[in-house]
Design a protein around this motif. Sequence first.
Motif, PDB file in Angstrom:
ATOM      1  N   MET A 139      21.533   2.878 -60.145  1.00 44.74           N
ATOM      2  CA  MET A 139      20.531   3.796 -60.670  1.00 44.74           C
ATOM      3  C   MET A 139      21.045   4.348 -61.999  1.00 44.74           C
ATOM      4  O   MET A 139      22.195   4.713 -62.125  1.00 44.74           O
ATOM      5  N   SER A 140      20.177   4.429 -62.986  1.00 40.64           N
ATOM      6  CA  SER A 140      20.605   4.873 -64.309  1.00 40.64           C
ATOM      7  C   SER A 140      20.802   6.390 -64.348  1.00 40.64           C
ATOM      8  O   SER A 140      20.213   7.132 -63.565  1.00 40.64           O
ATOM      9  N   TYR A 141      21.622   6.826 -65.293  1.00 45.37           N
ATOM     10  CA  TYR A 141      21.890   8.250 -65.451  1.00 45.37           C
ATOM     11  C   TYR A 141      20.614   9.011 -65.826  1.00 45.37           C
ATOM     12  O   TYR A 141      20.411  10.148 -65.392  1.00 45.37           O
ATOM     13  N   ARG A 142      19.772   8.382 -66.630  1.00 41.96           N
ATOM     14  CA  ARG A 142      18.521   9.053 -67.017  1.00 41.96           C
ATOM     15  C   ARG A 142      17.632   9.277 -65.795  1.00 41.96           C
ATOM     16  O   ARG A 142      17.050  10.344 -65.633  1.00 41.96           O
ATOM     17  N   LEU A 143      17.524   8.292 -64.939  1.00 45.84           N
ATOM     18  CA  LEU A 143      16.722   8.419 -63.730  1.00 45.84           C
ATOM     19  C   LEU A 143      17.292   9.502 -62.813  1.00 45.84           C
ATOM     20  O   LEU A 143      16.550  10.315 -62.258  1.00 45.84           O
ATOM     21  N   LEU A 144      18.621   9.531 -62.698  1.00 44.03           N
ATOM     22  CA  LEU A 144      19.258  10.578 -61.890  1.00 44.03           C
ATOM     23  C   LEU A 144      19.003  11.962 -62.486  1.00 44.03           C
ATOM     24  O   LEU A 144      18.727  12.920 -61.755  1.00 44.03           O
ATOM     25  N   ALA A 145      19.080  12.072 -63.821  1.00 39.20           N
ATOM     26  CA  ALA A 145      18.813  13.359 -64.486  1.00 39.20           C
ATOM     27  C   ALA A 145      17.367  13.783 -64.244  1.00 39.20           C
ATOM     28  O   ALA A 145      17.097  14.957 -63.957  1.00 39.20           O
ATOM     29  N   ASP A 146      16.440  12.842 -64.319  1.00 38.16           N
ATOM     30  CA  ASP A 146      15.035  13.156 -64.057  1.00 38.16           C
ATOM     31  C   ASP A 146      14.829  13.573 -62.605  1.00 38.16           C
ATOM     32  O   ASP A 146      14.046  14.482 -62.316  1.00 38.16           O
ATOM     33  N   LEU A 147      15.544  12.953 -61.694  1.00 38.80           N
ATOM     34  CA  LEU A 147      15.453  13.312 -60.274  1.00 38.80           C
ATOM     35  C   LEU A 147      15.970  14.736 -60.046  1.00 38.80           C
ATOM     36  O   LEU A 147      15.348  15.528 -59.335  1.00 38.80           O
ATOM     37  N   VAL A 148      17.099  15.076 -60.679  1.00 43.14           N
ATOM     38  CA  VAL A 148      17.630  16.439 -60.581  1.00 43.14           C
ATOM     39  C   VAL A 148      16.622  17.429 -61.163  1.00 43.14           C
ATOM     40  O   VAL A 148      16.376  18.497 -60.586  1.00 43.14           O
ATOM     41  N   LEU A 149      16.000  17.078 -62.289  1.00 43.24           N
ATOM     42  CA  LEU A 149      14.986  17.932 -62.908  1.00 43.24           C
ATOM     43  C   LEU A 149      13.821  18.178 -61.936  1.00 43.24           C
ATOM     44  O   LEU A 149      13.369  19.312 -61.764  1.00 43.24           O
ATOM     45  N   ILE A 150      13.349  17.144 -61.273  1.00 43.86           N
ATOM     46  CA  ILE A 150      12.234  17.280 -60.327  1.00 43.86           C
ATOM     47  C   ILE A 150      12.630  18.149 -59.143  1.00 43.86           C
ATOM     48  O   ILE A 150      11.887  19.059 -58.753  1.00 43.86           O
ATOM     49  N   VAL A 151      13.802  17.890 -58.580  1.00 42.45           N
ATOM     50  CA  VAL A 151      14.275  18.693 -57.448  1.00 42.45           C
ATOM     51  C   VAL A 151      14.412  20.157 -57.865  1.00 42.45           C
ATOM     52  O   VAL A 151      14.007  21.069 -57.138  1.00 42.45           O
ATOM     53  N   HIS A 152      14.958  20.392 -59.050  1.00 43.67           N
ATOM     54  CA  HIS A 152      15.141  21.741 -59.557  1.00 43.67           C
ATOM     55  C   HIS A 152      13.790  22.435 -59.735  1.00 43.67           C
ATOM     56  O   HIS A 152      13.611  23.599 -59.353  1.00 43.67           O
ATOM     57  N   GLY A 153      12.844  21.734 -60.322  1.00 44.34           N
ATOM     58  CA  GLY A 153      11.507  22.289 -60.516  1.00 44.34           C
ATOM     59  C   GLY A 153      10.822  22.619 -59.199  1.00 44.34           C
ATOM     60  O   GLY A 153      10.188  23.671 -59.059  1.00 44.34           O
ATOM     61  N   LEU A 154      10.961  21.725 -58.221  1.00 43.87           N
ATOM     62  CA  LEU A 154      10.380  21.982 -56.900  1.00 43.87           C
ATOM     63  C   LEU A 154      11.031  23.190 -56.237  1.00 43.87           C
ATOM     64  O   LEU A 154      10.356  23.989 -55.573  1.00 43.87           O
ATOM     65  N   PHE A 155      12.344  23.327 -56.407  1.00 46.74           N
ATOM     66  CA  PHE A 155      13.042  24.481 -55.832  1.00 46.74           C
ATOM     67  C   PHE A 155      12.545  25.777 -56.470  1.00 46.74           C
ATOM     68  O   PHE A 155      12.279  26.754 -55.772  1.00 46.74           O
ATOM     69  N   VAL A 156      12.397  25.790 -57.793  1.00 44.58           N
ATOM     70  CA  VAL A 156      11.899  26.986 -58.480  1.00 44.58           C
ATOM     71  C   VAL A 156      10.489  27.320 -57.991  1.00 44.58           C
ATOM     72  O   VAL A 156      10.172  28.485 -57.727  1.00 44.58           O
ATOM     73  N   ALA A 157       9.643  26.306 -57.832  1.00 43.88           N
ATOM     74  CA  ALA A 157       8.282  26.535 -57.317  1.00 43.88           C
ATOM     75  C   ALA A 157       8.328  27.078 -55.887  1.00 43.88           C
ATOM     76  O   ALA A 157       7.558  27.971 -55.530  1.00 43.88           O
ATOM     77  N   PHE A 158       9.249  26.549 -55.078  1.00 46.90           N
ATOM     78  CA  PHE A 158       9.388  27.027 -53.702  1.00 46.90           C
ATOM     79  C   PHE A 158       9.846  28.484 -53.678  1.00 46.90           C
ATOM     80  O   PHE A 158       9.347  29.285 -52.882  1.00 46.90           O
ATOM     81  N   VAL A 159      10.777  28.838 -54.562  1.00 49.31           N
ATOM     82  CA  VAL A 159      11.229  30.227 -54.644  1.00 49.31           C
ATOM     83  C   VAL A 159      10.047  31.130 -55.004  1.00 49.31           C
ATOM     84  O   VAL A 159       9.856  32.183 -54.405  1.00 49.31           O
ATOM     85  N   ALA A 160       9.229  30.699 -55.952  1.00 51.10           N
ATOM     86  CA  ALA A 160       8.112  31.525 -56.414  1.00 51.10           C
ATOM     87  C   ALA A 160       6.964  31.594 -55.410  1.00 51.10           C
ATOM     88  O   ALA A 160       6.352  32.646 -55.239  1.00 51.10           O
ATOM     89  N   PHE A 161       6.669  30.479 -54.729  1.00 51.57           N
ATOM     90  CA  PHE A 161       5.458  30.410 -53.913  1.00 51.57           C
ATOM     91  C   PHE A 161       5.699  30.099 -52.437  1.00 51.57           C
ATOM     92  O   PHE A 161       4.742  29.937 -51.678  1.00 51.57           O
ATOM     93  N   GLY A 162       6.954  30.028 -52.028  1.00 50.26           N
ATOM     94  CA  GLY A 162       7.269  29.680 -50.641  1.00 50.26           C
ATOM     95  C   GLY A 162       6.748  30.660 -49.618  1.00 50.26           C
ATOM     96  O   GLY A 162       6.476  30.296 -48.475  1.00 50.26           O
ATOM     97  N   GLY A 163       6.579  31.913 -50.014  1.00 53.78           N
ATOM     98  CA  GLY A 163       6.016  32.900 -49.096  1.00 53.78           C
ATOM     99  C   GLY A 163       4.624  32.511 -48.638  1.00 53.78           C
ATOM    100  O   GLY A 163       4.240  32.747 -47.484  1.00 53.78           O
ATOM    101  N   LEU A 164       3.859  31.896 -49.513  1.00 55.25           N
ATOM    102  CA  LEU A 164       2.522  31.426 -49.134  1.00 55.25           C
ATOM    103  C   LEU A 164       2.606  30.310 -48.099  1.00 55.25           C
ATOM    104  O   LEU A 164       1.786  30.244 -47.182  1.00 55.25           O
ATOM    105  N   LEU A 165       3.595  29.446 -48.242  1.00 60.34           N
ATOM    106  CA  LEU A 165       3.788  28.390 -47.237  1.00 60.34           C
ATOM    107  C   LEU A 165       4.178  28.983 -45.891  1.00 60.34           C
ATOM    108  O   LEU A 165       3.819  28.452 -44.840  1.00 60.34           O
ATOM    109  N   ALA A 166       4.912  30.083 -45.921  1.00 62.30           N
ATOM    110  CA  ALA A 166       5.327  30.738 -44.676  1.00 62.30           C
ATOM    111  C   ALA A 166       4.133  31.306 -43.917  1.00 62.30           C
ATOM    112  O   ALA A 166       4.189  31.442 -42.689  1.00 62.30           O
ATOM    113  N   LEU A 167       3.058  31.612 -44.615  1.00 57.62           N
ATOM    114  CA  LEU A 167       1.838  32.039 -43.921  1.00 57.62           C
ATOM    115  C   LEU A 167       1.223  30.885 -43.139  1.00 57.62           C
ATOM    116  O   LEU A 167       0.597  31.084 -42.108  1.00 57.62           O
ATOM    117  N   TRP A 168       1.417  29.682 -43.646  1.00 53.96           N
ATOM    118  CA  TRP A 168       0.878  28.485 -43.004  1.00 53.96           C
ATOM    119  C   TRP A 168       1.748  28.075 -41.824  1.00 53.96           C
ATOM    120  O   TRP A 168       1.258  27.844 -40.721  1.00 53.96           O
TER     121      TRP A 168
END
Length: 126
Positions: A1-30
Amino acid sequence: MSYRLLADLVLIVHGLFVAFVAFGGLLALWKRWIAWLHLPALAWGALVVGMGWICPLTPLEVSLRRQAGQEGYAGGFIEHYLLGLIYPADIGRATQILLAALLVAGNAAIYALWLRRGRRATGSAR
């Protein structure tokens, strides 16, 4: 796997984590069990931002980008990718305080509803 692809994967995981921190409380209602994942994530996110730390995913992404021959960036993930969206250049301090208060109040309201639903569910199970 290329370093660029790995960097993009880390970026996606990081972005999803930030979204979960911001909006995870709404998921907890579900699904109530999500609160047990969201609350520690919220605590970590608040600590990183409040203490001015750099999340460990940021240097990992930057390192992978440099190994892929791309330019890295200085500062943190939020500063590099989200700051312009969250805090436009012309935003005033009063607006920042209002946004922070709304974020805290919103999460408090969500978890108050979460607790009320939990009490109702346990009360009806008896």
